[in-house]
Design an enzyme around this catalytic site. Structure first.
Site, mmCIF file in Angstrom:
data_model
loop_
_atom_site.group_PDB
_atom_site.id
_atom_site.type_symbol
_atom_site.label_atom_id
_atom_site.label_comp_id
_atom_site.label_asym_id
_atom_site.label_seq_id
_atom_site.Cartn_x
_atom_site.Cartn_y
_atom_site.Cartn_z
ATOM 1 N N HIS A 37 0.841 -1.206 0.000
ATOM 2 C CA HIS A 37 0.000 0.000 0.000
ATOM 3 C C HIS A 37 0.866 1.242 0.000
ATOM 4 C CE1 HIS A 37 -2.753 -3.098 1.538
ATOM 5 N NE2 HIS A 37 -3.683 -2.359 0.958
ATOM 6 N N LYS A 64 -0.820 -7.793 -5.234
ATOM 7 C CA LYS A 64 -1.778 -6.678 -5.084
ATOM 8 C C LYS A 64 -1.008 -5.419 -4.700
ATOM 9 C CE LYS A 64 -5.278 -5.110 -1.933
ATOM 10 N NZ LYS A 64 -5.883 -5.510 -0.669
ATOM 11 N N SER A 151 -22.046 16.230 -13.050
ATOM 12 C CA SER A 151 -22.554 15.850 -14.379
ATOM 13 C C SER A 151 -23.534 14.685 -14.310
ATOM 14 C CB SER A 151 -21.394 15.464 -15.300
ATOM 15 O OG SER A 151 -21.921 14.852 -16.460
ATOM 16 N N LYS A 200 -13.193 22.709 -23.121
ATOM 17 C CA LYS A 200 -13.776 22.644 -24.472
ATOM 18 C C LYS A 200 -12.880 23.256 -25.549
ATOM 19 C CE LYS A 200 -18.411 22.515 -22.650
ATOM 20 N NZ LYS A 200 -19.781 22.370 -23.061
ATOM 21 N N ASP A 238 -22.895 21.196 -28.759
ATOM 22 C CA ASP A 238 -23.504 22.177 -27.852
ATOM 23 C C ASP A 238 -24.359 23.190 -28.600
ATOM 24 O OD1 ASP A 238 -22.637 21.380 -25.348
ATOM 25 O OD2 ASP A 238 -20.791 22.561 -25.438
ATOM 26 N N GLY A 381 -31.207 24.811 -18.827
ATOM 27 C CA GLY A 381 -30.073 24.120 -19.442
ATOM 28 C C GLY A 381 -30.331 22.643 -19.656
HETATM 29 C C1 DHK Z 1 -21.647 19.323 -20.109
HETATM 30 C C2 DHK Z 1 -21.593 19.971 -21.286
HETATM 31 O O1 DHK Z 1 -21.539 21.274 -21.349
HETATM 32 C C3 DHK Z 1 -21.650 19.218 -22.563
HETATM 33 O O2 DHK Z 1 -21.107 19.947 -23.593
HETATM 34 C C4 DHK Z 1 -21.039 17.857 -22.432
HETATM 35 C C5 DHK Z 1 -21.527 17.881 -20.040
HETATM 36 C C6 DHK Z 1 -21.659 17.109 -21.256
HETATM 37 C C7 DHK Z 1 -22.050 17.276 -18.755
HETATM 38 O O3 DHK Z 1 -22.126 16.068 -18.678
HETATM 39 O O4 DHK Z 1 -22.342 18.020 -17.820
HETATM 40 O O5 DHK Z 1 -21.217 17.148 -23.597
#
Ligand code: DHK
Length: 413
Positions: A37, A64, A151, A200, A238, A381
């Site tokens: 570990h 392990k 997400s 992005k 998007d 959104g």
């Molecule tokens: C958030 C965004 O803005 C998208 O453009 C992605 C993501 C997905 C999310 O899972 O929060 O594709």
């Protein structure tokens, strides 16, 4: 062992001594796991190789190694070792949000129970990750972001994959440096990625080819790896998701009459944000963005008094108001003098015919709630989230997006 245990796990430090002590007892059925570990970090590939050799030399039936990931790329390193099935290298840590398939079995029983950081609960493994369907041929997908825990894409995709028996698993991928991530996870097991804030724009430079529209936007939110040669292809879904959501919102509002033209035609479109960077930087970038598309840039502070005409459309393209900072908003409805730039909604949000927020956690952000209180139409959104996911799903699976099923899943958020 004398009672018939199938496996006994012993620390490397005492393994040789322990194995020597049981040698004469002839307990052949019991396999010895020898564990090491490391609670500090994850050693280099070479050091891991040396450690494996040391554990084998101690007489282990099963190797392990548990290490601590300080970054997601640490979790990939143990797999550079040529594991032969008898070795298991287990990486955990608060920064580790990726699990190679074999790691998925190191789950906690319940949320909050004492266990190693970064491990999913058994409930999540079964309910979200379809753990029982995961096998050696399962393809790995995920959403790359920071933060990323909010997400809902893993819920959306895993549930949709399961509904059509698609052999894939979709994960949260907490990434600091997207270029290092793609270097570390270059295997064709990792085939598709949604790209979230703040990666992005940087993701564009990680791809071998980028769709022309995405290139002109300068940002992508989808990367697909071609199985034949491992090349990465970038797309932007998007913009379709956002524009469709806003157009549908305008069509649904009373003022817009049915027409073949986009209901956005002729409307002043006010966008908050010019990318994933900080607000100070965003203003400078906003100028460049505005120049490129023939618009104007104003500062966030001036937005509260910006009123060239009525009937404008406002879109928040920043993460302001996203969980956990749900009390934040780019334009406040005045409820006291929270800030010297604040204006009452009667002077700000009421000039818009529609307010859209790209943030989808929570579904109704403070911006949208206050716009509604001012009598303005709003679009959540969540609509964009669904819209951007259609093309992603189709490129991930080669199957048509189950649109009705998406709506059903998202209605539970
Ligand atoms: C958030 C965004 O803005 C998208 O453009 C992605 C993501 C997905 C999310 O899972 O929060 O594709």
């Amino acid at each position: 062992m004398e009672l018939g245990a199938g496996y006994v796990d012993v620390e490397l430090k005492v393994a040789s001594e322990f194995i020597a002590s049981i040698r004469e007892k002839n307990l052949k059925k019991c396999k010895i796991i020898v564990s090491s570990h490391n609670y500090e970090d994850t050693p280099s590939v070479e050091e891991l190789g040396d450690l494996v050799a040391k554990i084998q030399a101690a007489g282990a039936d099963i190797v392990k190694i548990a290490t601590t990931a300080l970054d997601i790329t640490d979790a990939a390193r143990p797999y550079h070792r040529n594991c032969n099935g008898r070795q298991r290298i287990n990486v955990t840590g608060s920064f580790c949000k990726v699990w190679k398939l074999s790691d998925l079995c190191n789950a906690r029983l319940e949320p909050g129970s004492v266990s190693t950081l970064g491990q999913p609960t058994i409930k999540d493994l079964l309910d979200i990750y379809n753990f029982r369907s995961i096998g050696p041929d399962t393809k790995v997908y995920g959403v790359i972001g920071n933060p990323v825990a909010h997400s809902k894409s893993p819920i959306l995709y895993n549930e949709s994959f399961e509904s059509v028996n698609f052999n894939g698993v979709y994960l949260h991928l907490l990434v600091d440096n997207i270029s290092s991530f793609f270097d570390a996870y270059s295997s064709t097991d990792f085939v598709g990625f949604s790209i979230a804030i703040p990666h992005k724009e940087a993701a564009v430079n990680c791809c071998d080819e980028v769709d022309p529209i995405a290139k002109s936007i300068g940002a992508i939110n989808l990367v697909v790896r071609r199985e034949s040669d491992g090349k990465l292809f970038g797309y932007n879904t998007d913009y379709v998701g956002a524009i469709t959501a806003i157009e549908d919102g305008l069509r649904g509002s009373e003022e817009v009459t049915a027409s073949a033209d986009s209901p956005l035609k002729g409307k002043m479109f006010v966008v908050i944000g010019a990318g994933g960077a900080g607000r100070a930087l965003a203003y400078d970038r906003a100028r460049k963005l505005a120049e490129a598309i023939g618009g104007d840039a104003i500062s966030l502070a001036d937005l509260a008094t910006f009123h060239p005409e009525d009937g404008m459309v406002l879109a928040n393209g920043t993460s302001i108001g996203m969980q956990p900072k749900v009390d934040e908003t780019p334009i406040h409805k005045s409820d006291g003098r929270e800030n010297r730039f604040l204006q009452p909604c009667s002077q700000a949000l009421k000039h818009y015919t529609l307010v859209f927020d790209a943030v989808y956690t929570p579904r109704t952000t403070r911006l949208l709630r206050e716009a509604e209180e001012c009598g303005t139409n709003t679009v959540s959104g969540v609509e964009m989230f669904i819209g951007q996911a259609y093309e992603q799903y189709e490129r991930f699976t080669g199957l048509p997006a189950p649109k009705e099923h998406f709506r059903k899943i998202v209605s539970k958020f």
